[in-house]
Design a protein around this motif. Structure first.
Motif, PDB file in Angstrom:
ATOM      1  N   LEU A 314       0.860  -1.183   0.000  1.00 41.42           N
ATOM      2  CA  LEU A 314       0.000   0.000   0.000  1.00 41.42           C
ATOM      3  C   LEU A 314       0.895   1.231   0.000  1.00 41.42           C
ATOM      4  O   LEU A 314       1.685   1.434   0.916  1.00 41.42           O
ATOM      5  CB  LEU A 314      -0.890   0.001   1.248  1.00 41.42           C
ATOM      6  CG  LEU A 314      -1.688   1.269   1.563  1.00 41.42           C
ATOM      7  CD1 LEU A 314      -2.727   1.522   0.480  1.00 41.42           C
ATOM      8  CD2 LEU A 314      -2.365   1.154   2.921  1.00 41.42           C
ATOM      9  N   ALA A 315       0.785   2.042  -1.056  1.00 37.25           N
ATOM     10  CA  ALA A 315       1.553   3.285  -1.157  1.00 37.25           C
ATOM     11  C   ALA A 315       0.642   4.458  -0.804  1.00 37.25           C
ATOM     12  O   ALA A 315      -0.487   4.539  -1.298  1.00 37.25           O
ATOM     13  CB  ALA A 315       2.113   3.454  -2.559  1.00 37.25           C
ATOM     14  N   VAL A 316       1.111   5.351   0.038  1.00 38.43           N
ATOM     15  CA  VAL A 316       0.340   6.529   0.452  1.00 38.43           C
ATOM     16  C   VAL A 316       0.918   7.749  -0.235  1.00 38.43           C
ATOM     17  O   VAL A 316       2.120   8.023  -0.152  1.00 38.43           O
ATOM     18  CB  VAL A 316       0.393   6.705   1.983  1.00 38.43           C
ATOM     19  CG1 VAL A 316      -0.431   7.926   2.402  1.00 38.43           C
ATOM     20  CG2 VAL A 316      -0.121   5.452   2.694  1.00 38.43           C
ATOM     21  N   ILE A 317       0.059   8.496  -0.943  1.00 39.36           N
ATOM     22  CA  ILE A 317       0.478   9.699  -1.640  1.00 39.36           C
ATOM     23  C   ILE A 317      -0.506  10.820  -1.321  1.00 39.36           C
ATOM     24  O   ILE A 317      -1.511  10.607  -0.650  1.00 39.36           O
ATOM     25  CB  ILE A 317       0.529   9.480  -3.174  1.00 39.36           C
ATOM     26  CG1 ILE A 317      -0.907   9.251  -3.722  1.00 39.36           C
ATOM     27  CG2 ILE A 317       1.418   8.301  -3.541  1.00 39.36           C
ATOM     28  CD1 ILE A 317      -0.990   9.246  -5.242  1.00 39.36           C
ATOM     29  N   GLY A 318      -0.226  12.015  -1.816  1.00 44.33           N
ATOM     30  CA  GLY A 318      -1.219  13.068  -1.769  1.00 44.33           C
ATOM     31  C   GLY A 318      -0.786  14.328  -1.051  1.00 44.33           C
ATOM     32  O   GLY A 318       0.233  14.375  -0.357  1.00 44.33           O
ATOM     33  N   GLU A 319      -1.616  15.349  -1.223  1.00 45.62           N
ATOM     34  CA  GLU A 319      -1.308  16.678  -0.722  1.00 45.62           C
ATOM     35  C   GLU A 319      -1.235  16.745   0.799  1.00 45.62           C
ATOM     36  O   GLU A 319      -0.633  17.653   1.364  1.00 45.62           O
ATOM     37  CB  GLU A 319      -2.349  17.685  -1.221  1.00 45.62           C
ATOM     38  CG  GLU A 319      -2.355  17.893  -2.722  1.00 45.62           C
ATOM     39  CD  GLU A 319      -3.278  16.920  -3.445  1.00 45.62           C
ATOM     40  OE1 GLU A 319      -3.563  15.843  -2.882  1.00 45.62           O
ATOM     41  OE2 GLU A 319      -3.695  17.230  -4.572  1.00 45.62           O
ATOM     42  N   SER A 320      -1.856  15.798   1.490  1.00 45.71           N
ATOM     43  CA  SER A 320      -1.856  15.820   2.954  1.00 45.71           C
ATOM     44  C   SER A 320      -0.600  15.205   3.558  1.00 45.71           C
ATOM     45  O   SER A 320      -0.603  14.815   4.723  1.00 45.71           O
ATOM     46  CB  SER A 320      -3.102  15.101   3.493  1.00 45.71           C
ATOM     47  OG  SER A 320      -4.245  15.918   3.359  1.00 45.71           O
ATOM     48  N   HIS A 321       0.481  15.121   2.763  1.00 44.87           N
ATOM     49  CA  HIS A 321       1.710  14.549   3.310  1.00 44.87           C
ATOM     50  C   HIS A 321       2.208  15.336   4.522  1.00 44.87           C
ATOM     51  O   HIS A 321       2.819  14.777   5.426  1.00 44.87           O
ATOM     52  CB  HIS A 321       2.806  14.505   2.239  1.00 44.87           C
ATOM     53  CG  HIS A 321       3.330  15.835   1.832  1.00 44.87           C
ATOM     54  ND1 HIS A 321       2.601  16.708   1.044  1.00 44.87           N
ATOM     55  CD2 HIS A 321       4.491  16.469   2.124  1.00 44.87           C
ATOM     56  CE1 HIS A 321       3.302  17.812   0.873  1.00 44.87           C
ATOM     57  NE2 HIS A 321       4.447  17.705   1.509  1.00 44.87           N
ATOM     58  N   VAL A 322       1.927  16.653   4.557  1.00 47.14           N
ATOM     59  CA  VAL A 322       2.374  17.458   5.701  1.00 47.14           C
ATOM     60  C   VAL A 322       1.576  17.114   6.954  1.00 47.14           C
ATOM     61  O   VAL A 322       2.021  17.383   8.076  1.00 47.14           O
ATOM     62  CB  VAL A 322       2.269  18.966   5.399  1.00 47.14           C
ATOM     63  CG1 VAL A 322       3.272  19.370   4.330  1.00 47.14           C
ATOM     64  CG2 VAL A 322       0.852  19.348   4.968  1.00 47.14           C
ATOM     65  N   LEU A 323       0.391  16.524   6.774  1.00 51.70           N
ATOM     66  CA  LEU A 323      -0.417  16.096   7.917  1.00 51.70           C
ATOM     67  C   LEU A 323      -0.160  14.639   8.289  1.00 51.70           C
ATOM     68  O   LEU A 323      -0.631  14.184   9.333  1.00 51.70           O
ATOM     69  CB  LEU A 323      -1.910  16.276   7.609  1.00 51.70           C
ATOM     70  CG  LEU A 323      -2.409  17.705   7.388  1.00 51.70           C
ATOM     71  CD1 LEU A 323      -3.893  17.693   7.037  1.00 51.70           C
ATOM     72  CD2 LEU A 323      -2.153  18.561   8.614  1.00 51.70           C
ATOM     73  N   TRP A 324       0.573  13.913   7.432  1.00 50.08           N
ATOM     74  CA  TRP A 324       0.726  12.486   7.651  1.00 50.08           C
ATOM     75  C   TRP A 324       1.343  12.139   9.002  1.00 50.08           C
ATOM     76  O   TRP A 324       0.931  11.142   9.624  1.00 50.08           O
ATOM     77  CB  TRP A 324       1.506  11.842   6.515  1.00 50.08           C
ATOM     78  CG  TRP A 324       1.422  10.346   6.592  1.00 50.08           C
ATOM     79  CD1 TRP A 324       2.418   9.478   6.934  1.00 50.08           C
ATOM     80  CD2 TRP A 324       0.263   9.560   6.360  1.00 50.08           C
ATOM     81  NE1 TRP A 324       1.944   8.190   6.931  1.00 50.08           N
ATOM     82  CE2 TRP A 324       0.623   8.211   6.585  1.00 50.08           C
ATOM     83  CE3 TRP A 324      -1.052   9.857   6.001  1.00 50.08           C
ATOM     84  CZ2 TRP A 324      -0.279   7.169   6.454  1.00 50.08           C
ATOM     85  CZ3 TRP A 324      -1.963   8.823   5.869  1.00 50.08           C
ATOM     86  CH2 TRP A 324      -1.575   7.500   6.094  1.00 50.08           C
TER      87      TRP A 324
END
Length: 371
Positions: A314-324
């Protein structure tokens, strides 16, 4: 491996360094005749060249093949509600150029996008080598017909975007949902290097999921596969942009987190999404708990998909990386406790050009390698 993907995978594999035909066949699990035929065509197109033969023990010397990265380009555009991010991509997946231009989705969007593409095609430095254009668009996309069925973030519905652009542009045009476009990049340059089956979870202004099974991106018959954000969590929950209530997106998307922070009294007034990282970093009381709860909701839902499809990555991407960093404390335990077997979780660094690179990869798969 599907035959229509084989030529693309030969290109991307050679992007890591020269290999002879036997090595390519072993690396990709293809027959010798298949590799010979595909590489012959790629050499004719000028995308691959032969190097000096190398002797290795008995038998005829092996001829290494080398990718010519700048022999052709693809143009990828990520369409945002305030701007368009563009990436001109080489055959090896690297960026030749990146740009950002303002965009208004309400004011002749087709004309604006066509003008951006035409400008790039007219560039004497590279325009003549652009073989295809891909667009990554948020929303529900009928990829086969090139129609934006609905895009709440852009305010579009039933827009025949690809046919209209194809009328104005001299190279093939493809469009897809932004998450699925980035899943194309993950297939060729990311998780797909080690896994034939995997998921891509995109977290940001929406919640999306790319699904790869047997090295094929699953889109569904009408292009709605991967609408992970609209998995129902609670029918009595908050309203969602899709018109229903209690969707996963209404709990975990960045705009939903900002709204819930105010509803819970964690902020004295509604805050813009851009303020969320600052609030979490400052450890404003309750904000990190809110994000961990959202991460757990994402994790439980993701674990269910992992179990149903029996994927192992499972790869996690996206604009919310700063919230990850604040979502992950809830997400990872929920996934690990919810899956029946282990799953590898990979968190990708992200910037605003991520979906644009995915769109360029979409064009690479569909136009350059098949040309």
């Amino acid at each position: 491996m599907r035959e229509d993907l084989a030529r693309t995978e030969i290109l991307t594999t050679l992007g890591s360094g020269p290999l002879n035909r036997t090595q390519l066949a072993l690396r990709l699990g293809l027959g010798a005749a298949t590799v010979t035929e595909h590489t012959r065509r790629l050499i004719e197109l000028g995308y691959v060249r032969e190097l000096a033969p190398q002797a290795a023990g008995r038998g005829r010397p092996k001829v290494p093949l080398e990718l010519v990265p700048d022999a052709a380009y693809t143009l990828g555009l990520r369409v945002h509600h305030t701007h368009v991010v563009g990436v001109l991509m080489r055959l090896n997946g690297s960026e030749a150029r990146r740009f950002t231009v303002p965009f208004d989705p309400r004011a002749d969007p087709v004309g604006q996008l066509a003008a951006v593409c035409a400008r790039e095609l007219a560039d004497p430095a590279a325009g003549g080598r652009v073989r295809g254009i891909g667009l990554a668009v948020p929303g529900v996309i009928d990829q086969a017909r090139g129609i934006v069925r609905i895009s709440p973030h852009l305010g579009w519905s039933d827009l025949p975007l690809r046919p209209l652009l194809a009328e104005r542009l001299p190279v093939p045009v493809l469009i897809d949902n932004d998450t699925r476009a980035s899943t194309s990049a993950e297939l060729l340059f990311g998780a797909g290097c080690d896994h034939d089956d995997f998921l891509v979870l995109a977290v940001g202004g929406g919640i999306g999921m790319g699904i790869v099974l047997g090295r094929r991106i699953h889109r569904g018959p009408d292009g709605v596969a991967g609408e992970f954000g609209h998995v129902p969590i609670d029918p009595q929950g908050p309203p969602c942009v899709c018109g229903r209530h209690g969707c996963l997106e209404s709990y975990a998307a960045d705009y939903a987190l900002a709204a819930r922070a105010y509803e819970r009294g964690l902020t004295p007034a509604p805050v813009p999404v851009a303020e969320l990282p600052r609030l979490a970093a400052a450890d404003v009381p309750g904000v990190r708990d809110l994000m961990a709860e959202a991460g757990a909701a994402l994790g439980r839902a993701a674990a269910g998909v992992v179990n149903v499809l029996a994927v192992r990555a499972l790869a996690v991407i996206g604009e919310s990386h700063v919230l990850w960093p604040y979502l992950e404390p809830g997400f990872r335990p929920a996934v690990e406790s919810g899956v029946l077997s282990g799953v590898e979780i990979m968190v990708r660094p992200w910037d605003d050009s991520g979906h644009a690179r995915g769109a360029a990869t979409l064009a690479l798969s569909a136009t350059v390698a098949a040309r």
